[in-house]
Write an enzyme that holds these catalytic residues in place. Sequence first.
Site, PDB file in Angstrom:
ATOM      1  N   ASP A 126      -6.835   3.146   1.430  1.00 49.11           N
ATOM      2  CA  ASP A 126      -6.212   3.405   2.726  1.00 49.11           C
ATOM      3  C   ASP A 126      -7.058   4.421   3.470  1.00 49.11           C
ATOM      4  OD1 ASP A 126      -4.025   1.688   2.376  1.00 49.11           O
ATOM      5  OD2 ASP A 126      -2.825   3.241   1.416  1.00 49.11           O
ATOM      6  N   ASP A 144      -2.763  -3.841   5.760  1.00 52.16           N
ATOM      7  CA  ASP A 144      -1.372  -3.454   6.026  1.00 52.16           C
ATOM      8  C   ASP A 144      -0.993  -3.740   7.474  1.00 52.16           C
ATOM      9  OD1 ASP A 144      -1.301  -2.429   3.414  1.00 52.16           O
ATOM     10  OD2 ASP A 144      -1.833  -0.409   4.081  1.00 52.16           O
TER      11      ASP A 144
END
Length: 170
Positions: A126, A144
């Site tokens: 991330d 995402d």
Amino acid sequence: MKDLTVKQSGVRWLWLALLVFVLDIGSKLFVMDTMGYGWANRIEVLPFFNLLYVHNYGAAFSFLSDAGGWQRWFFAAIALTVSGMLAYWMRQTPASNKILNIAYALVIGGAIGNLFDRLVHGFVIDFLDFFIGKNHWPAFNLADTAICIGAGLIVLESILSSRKQAAETE
């Protein structure tokens, strides 16, 4: 459900899933190669946005991140199951239903992008960190983002479809 040929079905939209996957993996590799890990190495981009390289061993909002390792395979199984189900639904959906096919492709591309991370690294990479003041949204990635946009489009298509059906029955 009517069985459509590949040319007539939403399977034609799988190129978008591939594009999402390539952009997601490319962005993650770029982050891994150019950024240091952790909060101390963040890059401040805007007053509400940082680039921040972190590992997520869980799912959304680090759900089950400290579960001991089994969650890696659990989330991998979910990604494969959902992707297979959506690909099947794409096969049943006419290619002309753009919103739904784009939605399915976005979710598939994102799910496979995060699946790749889980299988290769054991965690998801991330790097997008949005915040207001000192309140940070959990870091996330392009996969995402694609999954969330795809899910939103599925809800939108459901609403539009039900309204269309209600108008036709009146």
